[in-house]
Write a protein that holds these residues in place. Structure first.
Motif, PDB file in Angstrom:
ATOM      1  N   MET A  19       3.078   1.854 -13.596  1.00 20.29           N
ATOM      2  CA  MET A  19       3.675   3.099 -13.136  1.00 20.29           C
ATOM      3  C   MET A  19       5.038   2.855 -12.499  1.00 20.29           C
ATOM      4  N   ASN A  20       5.916   3.836 -12.617  1.00 21.73           N
ATOM      5  CA  ASN A  20       7.208   3.757 -11.919  1.00 21.73           C
ATOM      6  C   ASN A  20       7.387   4.924 -10.949  1.00 21.73           C
ATOM      7  N   ALA A  21       6.303   5.671 -10.708  1.00 20.26           N
ATOM      8  CA  ALA A  21       6.288   6.732  -9.696  1.00 20.26           C
ATOM      9  C   ALA A  21       5.008   6.580  -8.891  1.00 20.26           C
ATOM     10  N   LEU A  22       5.019   7.085  -7.668  1.00 21.02           N
ATOM     11  CA  LEU A  22       3.900   6.854  -6.756  1.00 21.02           C
ATOM     12  C   LEU A  22       3.710   8.047  -5.829  1.00 21.02           C
ATOM     13  N   GLN A  23       2.444   8.435  -5.637  1.00 22.76           N
ATOM     14  CA  GLN A  23       2.095   9.402  -4.597  1.00 22.76           C
ATOM     15  C   GLN A  23       0.980   8.818  -3.738  1.00 22.76           C
ATOM     16  N   VAL A  24       1.134   8.931  -2.425  1.00 23.74           N
ATOM     17  CA  VAL A  24       0.126   8.442  -1.484  1.00 23.74           C
ATOM     18  C   VAL A  24      -0.131   9.521  -0.435  1.00 23.74           C
ATOM     19  N   PHE A  25      -1.195   9.365   0.311  1.00 22.23           N
ATOM     20  CA  PHE A  25      -1.381  10.113   1.546  1.00 22.23           C
ATOM     21  C   PHE A  25      -0.718   9.305   2.653  1.00 22.23           C
ATOM     22  N   THR A  26      -0.144   9.984   3.635  1.00 19.71           N
ATOM     23  CA  THR A  26       0.450   9.233   4.749  1.00 19.71           C
ATOM     24  C   THR A  26      -0.633   8.703   5.676  1.00 19.71           C
ATOM     25  N   LYS A  27      -1.835   9.304   5.596  1.00 19.48           N
ATOM     26  CA  LYS A  27      -2.984   8.954   6.413  1.00 19.48           C
ATOM     27  C   LYS A  27      -4.226   9.437   5.691  1.00 19.48           C
ATOM     28  N   SER A  28      -5.401   9.229   6.266  1.00 17.31           N
ATOM     29  CA  SER A  28      -6.622   9.748   5.657  1.00 17.31           C
ATOM     30  C   SER A  28      -6.492  11.251   5.452  1.00 17.31           C
ATOM     31  N   ASN A  29      -6.793  11.713   4.254  1.00 15.16           N
ATOM     32  CA  ASN A  29      -6.572  13.123   3.939  1.00 15.16           C
ATOM     33  C   ASN A  29      -7.654  14.049   4.487  1.00 15.16           C
ATOM     34  N   ASN A  30      -8.751  13.491   5.003  1.00 21.28           N
ATOM     35  CA  ASN A  30      -9.830  14.343   5.520  1.00 21.28           C
ATOM     36  C   ASN A  30     -10.056  14.160   7.013  1.00 21.28           C
ATOM     37  N   GLN A  31      -9.028  13.666   7.704  1.00 18.48           N
ATOM     38  CA  GLN A  31      -9.073  13.536   9.157  1.00 18.48           C
ATOM     39  C   GLN A  31      -7.785  14.098   9.746  1.00 18.48           C
ATOM     40  N   TRP A  32      -7.910  14.681  10.927  1.00 19.20           N
ATOM     41  CA  TRP A  32      -6.738  15.268  11.575  1.00 19.20           C
ATOM     42  C   TRP A  32      -5.817  14.204  12.149  1.00 19.20           C
ATOM     43  N   LYS A  33      -6.394  13.161  12.721  1.00 23.18           N
ATOM     44  CA  LYS A  33      -5.574  12.184  13.437  1.00 23.18           C
ATOM     45  C   LYS A  33      -5.584  10.839  12.718  1.00 23.18           C
ATOM     46  N   ALA A  34      -4.607  10.026  13.061  1.00 22.71           N
ATOM     47  CA  ALA A  34      -4.520   8.673  12.525  1.00 22.71           C
ATOM     48  C   ALA A  34      -3.771   7.803  13.519  1.00 22.71           C
ATOM     49  N   LYS A  35      -4.024   6.513  13.472  1.00 18.76           N
ATOM     50  CA  LYS A  35      -3.274   5.598  14.309  1.00 18.76           C
ATOM     51  C   LYS A  35      -1.807   5.619  13.885  1.00 18.76           C
ATOM     52  N   PRO A  36      -0.895   5.517  14.844  1.00 24.97           N
ATOM     53  CA  PRO A  36       0.529   5.476  14.473  1.00 24.97           C
ATOM     54  C   PRO A  36       0.819   4.325  13.525  1.00 24.97           C
ATOM     55  N   LEU A  37       1.750   4.533  12.631  1.00 26.97           N
ATOM     56  CA  LEU A  37       2.181   3.462  11.748  1.00 26.97           C
ATOM     57  C   LEU A  37       2.909   2.390  12.552  1.00 26.97           C
ATOM     58  N   THR A  38       2.631   1.138  12.240  1.00 22.00           N
ATOM     59  CA  THR A  38       3.333   0.047  12.911  1.00 22.00           C
ATOM     60  C   THR A  38       4.610  -0.283  12.144  1.00 22.00           C
ATOM     61  N   ASP A  39       5.516  -0.981  12.817  1.00 25.18           N
ATOM     62  CA  ASP A  39       6.744  -1.411  12.146  1.00 25.18           C
ATOM     63  C   ASP A  39       6.428  -2.302  10.959  1.00 25.18           C
ATOM     64  N   ASP A  40       5.409  -3.153  11.084  1.00 25.98           N
ATOM     65  CA  ASP A  40       5.036  -4.050   9.991  1.00 25.98           C
ATOM     66  C   ASP A  40       4.510  -3.258   8.788  1.00 25.98           C
ATOM     67  N   GLN A  41       3.708  -2.215   9.033  1.00 27.30           N
ATOM     68  CA  GLN A  41       3.177  -1.399   7.944  1.00 27.30           C
ATOM     69  C   GLN A  41       4.306  -0.666   7.207  1.00 27.30           C
ATOM     70  N   ILE A  42       5.234  -0.147   7.987  1.00 28.15           N
ATOM     71  CA  ILE A  42       6.371   0.557   7.391  1.00 28.15           C
ATOM     72  C   ILE A  42       7.216  -0.397   6.555  1.00 28.15           C
ATOM     73  N   ALA A  43       7.510  -1.565   7.116  1.00 31.01           N
ATOM     74  CA  ALA A  43       8.332  -2.543   6.410  1.00 31.01           C
ATOM     75  C   ALA A  43       7.638  -3.015   5.135  1.00 31.01           C
ATOM     76  N   ALA A  44       6.321  -3.220   5.195  1.00 28.68           N
ATOM     77  CA  ALA A  44       5.579  -3.704   4.024  1.00 28.68           C
ATOM     78  C   ALA A  44       5.623  -2.689   2.885  1.00 28.68           C
ATOM     79  N   PHE A  45       5.487  -1.396   3.215  1.00 29.23           N
ATOM     80  CA  PHE A  45       5.519  -0.368   2.178  1.00 29.23           C
ATOM     81  C   PHE A  45       6.915  -0.249   1.583  1.00 29.23           C
TER      82      PHE A  45
END
Length: 294
Positions: A19-45
């Motif tokens: 694939m050359n296109a991508l769609q993701v959820f920014t967090k779990s799609n069936n929960q209201w809250k999520a842990k904040p993204l870390t700098d390492d997670q952002i950099a890895a993506f």
């Protein structure tokens, strides 16, 4: 793609399927809250999408969000959640955050549209400077869901204070199930022409390519594999060959799993690329014949 194990894993899994296109959820799609993204997670993506050549990644917001809700508690909770979703998408370098407009739950279309516009204005106020666009998705129109008519999207764009921060995502299954015909050349041209007249093709930021398990006008949201539903292959051949959409990310939301040991996403992707190649060959042949005739 699933974000289990990290957003970067989703990017690499998409690339592994070709694939050359991508769609993701920014967090779990069936929960209201999520842990904040870390700098390492952002950099890895960000590193994974760059390495894999996945330009213009797209996200989808949580299905819990309802910006059209007449219930004040849910409406404010939805605004809070959408603000977080948009901030997470921006951090990840995502260009479009796809969102269903919402369901009016009996309050009526006019009241629901007004509620959506007011909610978007508040989200935009809280996220000044964010470049990622909220991208309103066409819907099949189940229940009291808004977005199954192009006029709904136009009305939201007309009511918000900053419409330039909004885009549109077209879903082939949803459009068809909502009653817009796509099966023949004339039907496709009529539907896309109506979209252009009412909303404007310049607003379109992405496509979801899905066949429909239910008929045209059923207003039932049931996705099927490419060419395995009521649409058939023809509409997809027209979409992937339409130069007006050539630069847009096109996302599969078709059923997951395997068939004959092969990933279904890979099967659907191969079909779309075959349709695209056939269209390109036909266009090249037509150009060649025209040149000889001249």
């Amino acid at each position: 793609m699933s974000i289990a194990g990290g957003h970067d894993k989703a990017a690499r899994a998409a690339a592994a399927l070709g694939m050359n296109a991508l769609q993701v959820f920014t967090k779990s799609n069936n929960q209201w809250k999520a842990k904040p993204l870390t700098d390492d997670q952002i950099a890895a993506f960000r590193q994974a999408t760059a390495e894999m050549g996945l330009t213009d990644p797209v996200a989808h917001d949580s299905y819990l969000i309802n910006l059209a809700s007449p219930d004040d508690v849910l409406w404010h909770k939805s605004i809070d959640a959408m603000t977080v979703e948009l901030e997470r998408a921006e951090a990840l370098g995502i260009v479009a955050l796809v969102s269903h407009p919402g369901a009016h739950v009996g309050s009526g279309e006019e009241a629901g549209i007004a509620r959506v516009a007011a909610a978007l204005d508040e989200v935009h106020r809280r996220t000044a400077g964010v470049r990622c666009q909220i991208t309103l998705e066409t819907t099949a129109g189940q229940g009291s869901c808004l977005g199954h008519r192009f006029e709904h999207l136009r009305a939201i764009l007309d009511r918000v204070t900053d419409p330039d921060r909004l885009g549109i995502c077209l879903d082939s299954c949803h459009i068809f199930a909502a009653g817009y015909r796509l099966r023949t050349d004339s039907e496709y041209n009529e539907t896309i022409g109506e979209l252009d007249r009412i909303v404007g093709l310049g607003r379109v930021r992405a496509w979801h390519l899905n066949d429909s398990a239910k008929g045209c006008g059923s207003r039932v949201d049931r996705h099927a594999g490419i060419g395995r539903g009521e649409l058939g292959l023809g509409p997809f051949a027209r979409i992937v060959a339409d130069p007006r959409f050539a630069a847009l990310p096109m996302i599969l939301e078709t059923p997951k799993g395997t068939e004959g040991g092969e990933n279904l996403d890979a099967i659907n992707l191969r079909l779309l690329r075959q349709l695209e190649a056939s269209a390109e060959a036909a266009a090249a042949g037509g150009a060649s014949r025209a040149a000889r005739a001249s």
